[in-house]
Design an enzyme around this catalytic site. Sequence first.
Site, mmCIF file in Angstrom:
data_model
loop_
_atom_site.group_PDB
_atom_site.id
_atom_site.type_symbol
_atom_site.label_atom_id
_atom_site.label_comp_id
_atom_site.label_asym_id
_atom_site.label_seq_id
_atom_site.Cartn_x
_atom_site.Cartn_y
_atom_site.Cartn_z
ATOM 1 N N LYS A 89 101.963 -95.663 38.344
ATOM 2 C CA LYS A 89 101.978 -94.601 37.123
ATOM 3 C C LYS A 89 100.446 -94.680 36.648
ATOM 4 C CE LYS A 89 105.000 -93.920 33.235
ATOM 5 N NZ LYS A 89 105.861 -94.547 32.327
HETATM 6 C C1 E4P Z 1 107.450 -92.420 30.258
HETATM 7 O O1 E4P Z 1 107.649 -92.859 31.403
HETATM 8 C C2 E4P Z 1 107.320 -93.317 29.125
HETATM 9 O O2 E4P Z 1 107.668 -94.667 29.473
HETATM 10 C C3 E4P Z 1 108.376 -93.156 27.904
HETATM 11 O O3 E4P Z 1 109.293 -92.192 28.400
HETATM 12 C C4 E4P Z 1 107.702 -93.150 26.544
HETATM 13 O O4 E4P Z 1 108.604 -92.822 25.503
HETATM 14 P P1 E4P Z 1 108.430 -93.026 24.204
HETATM 15 O O5 E4P Z 1 107.808 -91.693 23.663
HETATM 16 O O6 E4P Z 1 109.913 -93.009 23.522
HETATM 17 O O7 E4P Z 1 107.580 -93.896 23.982
#
Ligand code: E4P
Length: 220
Positions: A89
Amino acid sequence: MKFFIDTANLKEIDEARSLGMLDGVTTNPSLISKESVFNQKDIQKHYISICQRLKNEENLSAEIISTDYNKMIQEGEELSFLHPKIVVKIPITKNGIKAIKYFSNKKIKTNCTLIFSTGQAILAAKAGASYVSPFLGRLDDISHNGLNLIREIKNIYENYHFKTKILAASIRHPLHIIECSKIGIYATTSPINVIYSLLNHPLTDIGLDKFIKDFHSKIK
Ligand code: E4P
């Protein structure tokens, strides 16, 4: 439609599995920091434990921390060598795009994260990202329409036959999942509680209660 779970918590992953609602896992540095991990070795072991829970096509998006290009490559390679189910990622930055291109040439899967605009999503797809993660909830938080972003990305990817899959992230409530499914994207990644929220309806509770009471009032 696929349901990814946005967590690094093993119990939640097992719970999603037992519900039959697990198609993959996404994590981020904030999520991993909530677990019992205190150094790189712990984190690597933790990622392996997650991967061992995954089946068939399911995978784990594990995020790199570095922002320097060479370090990004090193970190991403270490992650991908850790387990074949790991998708690297990578945040959408100039170096991130270069790193995605590098990994795409090596056939290593990537998830381009922290996507807040259509332009970012185009660059991620051009670089060969396997997945793109537009952050719905965080856009809604600042009064932007996260769902419109998802619609635009889907439209553009279809226009140009990009293979990058849309994995809607920062999902905060059940309507996000329902609207994403209407748009027809590949998957959402959400906390398990949001999936549980899809279950709730007061008429279901009232109906079930009445069925059980009626039955027991007559049948002993
Ligand atoms: C994406 O892959 C992130 O891990 C995540 O969805 C972020 O979410 P949040 O805005 O609730 O922290």
